[in-house]
Design a protein around this motif. Structure first.
Motif, PDB file in Angstrom:
ATOM      1  N   PHE A 123      -8.410   2.750  -6.088  1.00 32.83           N
ATOM      2  CA  PHE A 123      -7.349   3.555  -6.709  1.00 32.83           C
ATOM      3  C   PHE A 123      -6.730   4.528  -5.713  1.00 32.83           C
ATOM      4  CE2 PHE A 123      -6.422   7.665  -8.871  1.00 32.83           C
ATOM      5  CZ  PHE A 123      -5.229   7.285  -9.472  1.00 32.83           C
ATOM      6  N   PHE A 124      -7.579   5.268  -4.978  1.00 33.25           N
ATOM      7  CA  PHE A 124      -7.072   6.272  -4.043  1.00 33.25           C
ATOM      8  C   PHE A 124      -6.128   5.652  -3.011  1.00 33.25           C
ATOM      9  CE2 PHE A 124     -11.226   8.964  -4.501  1.00 33.25           C
ATOM     10  CZ  PHE A 124     -10.777   9.439  -5.731  1.00 33.25           C
ATOM     11  N   VAL A 125      -6.573   4.568  -2.382  1.00 36.41           N
ATOM     12  CA  VAL A 125      -5.787   3.983  -1.298  1.00 36.41           C
ATOM     13  C   VAL A 125      -4.524   3.319  -1.841  1.00 36.41           C
ATOM     14  CG1 VAL A 125      -5.792   2.436   0.686  1.00 36.41           C
ATOM     15  CG2 VAL A 125      -7.876   3.673   0.093  1.00 36.41           C
ATOM     16  N   ALA A 126      -4.666   2.554  -2.921  1.00 36.41           N
ATOM     17  CA  ALA A 126      -3.497   1.880  -3.484  1.00 36.41           C
ATOM     18  C   ALA A 126      -2.457   2.890  -3.955  1.00 36.41           C
ATOM     19  CB  ALA A 126      -3.912   0.962  -4.626  1.00 36.41           C
ATOM     20  N   GLN A 127      -2.895   3.953  -4.603  1.00 36.31           N
ATOM     21  CA  GLN A 127      -1.953   4.964  -5.087  1.00 36.31           C
ATOM     22  C   GLN A 127      -1.198   5.600  -3.927  1.00 36.31           C
ATOM     23  OE1 GLN A 127      -3.216   8.936  -6.424  1.00 36.31           O
ATOM     24  NE2 GLN A 127      -2.290   8.450  -8.410  1.00 36.31           N
ATOM     25  N   ALA A 128      -1.936   5.955  -2.867  1.00 38.12           N
ATOM     26  CA  ALA A 128      -1.304   6.594  -1.708  1.00 38.12           C
ATOM     27  C   ALA A 128      -0.308   5.660  -1.032  1.00 38.12           C
ATOM     28  CB  ALA A 128      -2.375   7.043  -0.713  1.00 38.12           C
ATOM     29  N   VAL A 129      -0.705   4.395  -0.854  1.00 31.24           N
ATOM     30  CA  VAL A 129       0.162   3.425  -0.183  1.00 31.24           C
ATOM     31  C   VAL A 129       1.349   3.046  -1.055  1.00 31.24           C
ATOM     32  CG1 VAL A 129       0.255   1.050   0.685  1.00 31.24           C
ATOM     33  CG2 VAL A 129      -1.664   2.528   1.312  1.00 31.24           C
ATOM     34  N   SER A 130       1.141   2.992  -2.360  1.00 28.77           N
ATOM     35  CA  SER A 130       2.202   2.531  -3.271  1.00 28.77           C
ATOM     36  C   SER A 130       3.439   3.414  -3.217  1.00 28.77           C
ATOM     37  CB  SER A 130       1.683   2.479  -4.710  1.00 28.77           C
ATOM     38  OG  SER A 130       1.523   3.791  -5.254  1.00 28.77           O
ATOM     39  N   ARG A 131       3.264   4.691  -2.913  1.00 28.49           N
ATOM     40  CA  ARG A 131       4.412   5.608  -2.942  1.00 28.49           C
ATOM     41  C   ARG A 131       5.467   5.211  -1.917  1.00 28.49           C
ATOM     42  NH1 ARG A 131       0.163  10.602  -3.700  1.00 28.49           N
ATOM     43  NH2 ARG A 131      -0.065  10.358  -5.958  1.00 28.49           N
ATOM     44  N   GLY A 132       5.024   4.853  -0.714  1.00 29.08           N
ATOM     45  CA  GLY A 132       5.967   4.366   0.285  1.00 29.08           C
ATOM     46  C   GLY A 132       6.544   3.021  -0.093  1.00 29.08           C
ATOM     47  N   MET A 133       5.700   2.147  -0.639  1.00 34.83           N
ATOM     48  CA  MET A 133       6.167   0.821  -1.045  1.00 34.83           C
ATOM     49  C   MET A 133       7.216   0.928  -2.156  1.00 34.83           C
ATOM     50  SD  MET A 133       2.650  -1.442  -1.069  1.00 34.83           S
ATOM     51  CE  MET A 133       1.883  -2.018   0.452  1.00 34.83           C
ATOM     52  N   ILE A 134       6.964   1.795  -3.125  1.00 32.94           N
ATOM     53  CA  ILE A 134       7.915   1.970  -4.230  1.00 32.94           C
ATOM     54  C   ILE A 134       9.249   2.490  -3.702  1.00 32.94           C
ATOM     55  CG2 ILE A 134       8.396   3.361  -6.287  1.00 32.94           C
ATOM     56  CD1 ILE A 134       5.361   3.090  -6.951  1.00 32.94           C
ATOM     57  N   ALA A 135       9.195   3.424  -2.779  1.00 38.71           N
ATOM     58  CA  ALA A 135      10.433   3.960  -2.197  1.00 38.71           C
ATOM     59  C   ALA A 135      11.220   2.868  -1.478  1.00 38.71           C
ATOM     60  CB  ALA A 135      10.106   5.098  -1.240  1.00 38.71           C
ATOM     61  N   ARG A 136      10.488   1.913  -0.857  1.00 38.11           N
ATOM     62  CA  ARG A 136      11.146   0.819  -0.135  1.00 38.11           C
ATOM     63  C   ARG A 136      11.430  -0.381  -1.025  1.00 38.11           C
ATOM     64  NH1 ARG A 136       7.285   2.891   3.598  1.00 38.11           N
ATOM     65  NH2 ARG A 136       5.699   1.388   2.932  1.00 38.11           N
ATOM     66  N   GLN A 137      10.899  -0.347  -2.268  1.00 38.59           N
ATOM     67  CA  GLN A 137      11.071  -1.445  -3.223  1.00 38.59           C
ATOM     68  C   GLN A 137      10.483  -2.759  -2.686  1.00 38.59           C
ATOM     69  OE1 GLN A 137      13.001  -1.163  -6.661  1.00 38.59           O
ATOM     70  NE2 GLN A 137      11.769   0.604  -6.047  1.00 38.59           N
ATOM     71  N   SER A 138       9.351  -2.641  -1.994  1.00 42.40           N
ATOM     72  CA  SER A 138       8.727  -3.825  -1.414  1.00 42.40           C
ATOM     73  C   SER A 138       7.295  -3.504  -1.000  1.00 42.40           C
ATOM     74  CB  SER A 138       9.510  -4.279  -0.181  1.00 42.40           C
ATOM     75  OG  SER A 138       8.880  -5.371   0.457  1.00 42.40           O
ATOM     76  N   GLY A 139       6.379  -4.445  -1.218  1.00 42.24           N
ATOM     77  CA  GLY A 139       5.010  -4.242  -0.749  1.00 42.24           C
ATOM     78  C   GLY A 139       4.043  -5.213  -1.379  1.00 42.24           C
TER      79      GLY A 139
END
Length: 255
Positions: A123-139
């Motif tokens: 959860f910790f790592v995915a949540q942290a990484v997801s924020r950049g991915m969501i901003a880029r709309q890709s991941g």
């Protein structure tokens, strides 16, 4: 019609947790061989340096990132530092541990350690990484599950609980984040010849049972996880979301 670019990872940056050895290192080799730049994560800088040297000797672009995935503050700082150098396009949430004991005698400290490493860290790592991915709309996020996400066996009920939870967390991540252009899936190994399973591999009784129980009639080799990991990390899986891909020699397909 052939399109090998579907599986290409050139130009992508992949963060792999628990990557200094075992399945994590093998997946780092695999994704790197398909063109990804690899960011190795672990808690031990010396072990990461050794793993990094091995990958670089194979011509794989690699860097290390030392942080404890069970510490949310360290995760946030670590991910922020990586993102300052470039985007994290792929996350392989691999860090995990096993602990075996009779359930009625299972120590509370070991329960907490399993939950912290096998579930909280995902959860910790995915949540942290997801924020950049969501901003880029890709991941791409690949959470390492297990046949124990579906099946139990004696002596490992707490481990089974964590891996079952990772399966459902994966589905929940896909439900929340697919709309933002992310694909979040689980990769579930069966029984593989790894350091974590060394005692079981060396046990003739267990190995005999496993080979009879598994339709493929053998232990898996860590390299056999690479194809599935590359698929889930590449454009080839662009409409695959919330799926748990079993790589188990047919173990969960038969009784």
């Amino acid at each position: 019609m052939s399109d090998p670019s579907l599986f290409s990872l050139h130009g992508k940056r992949a963060l792999i947790t628990g990557a200094s050895r075992g399945i994590g290192f093998t997946l780092a080799q695999g994704l790197g061989s398909f063109g990804a730049e690899i960011i190795l994560n672990g808690r031990n800088a010396a072990h990461l340096d050794s793993a990094r040297a091995r990958l670089e000797a194979e011509g794989i672009a690699t860097r290390g990132s030392v942080f404890d995935v069970t510490d949310q503050d360290q995760v946030l700082a670590g991910v922020e530092a990586i993102e300052k150098e470039g985007p994290i396009d792929i996350l392989i949430n691999n860090a995990g541990i096993q602990s075996r004991a009779p359930l009625d005698q299972f120590p509370r400290a070991e329960w907490d350690r399993l939950i912290s490493t096998n579930l909280n860290a995902v959860f910790f790592v995915a949540q942290a990484v997801s924020r950049g991915m969501i901003a880029r709309q890709s991941g791409k996020i690949v959470n390492i599950c297990s046949v124990q996400s579906e099946l139990a066996r004696p002596g490992i009920a707490p481990y089974t609980a964590t891996k079952g939870a990772v399966k459902m967390l994966t589905k929940g991540m896909a439900t929340d984040w697919a709309r933002h252009g992310l694909q979040i899936n689980g990769l579930a190994p069966g029984y593989f010849e790894t350091e974590m399973n060394a005692a079981l591999v060396a046990d003739p009784e267990f190995s005999s049972w496993l080979c009879k129980r598994t339709p493929a009639a053998r232990w898996g080799k860590a390299s056999e996880l690479v194809g599935a990991a590359v698929f889930l990390s590449s454009e080839a899986s662009s409409f695959v979301n919330g799926h748990i891909l079993m790589v188990d020699g047919g173990l969960t397909a038969s009784v």
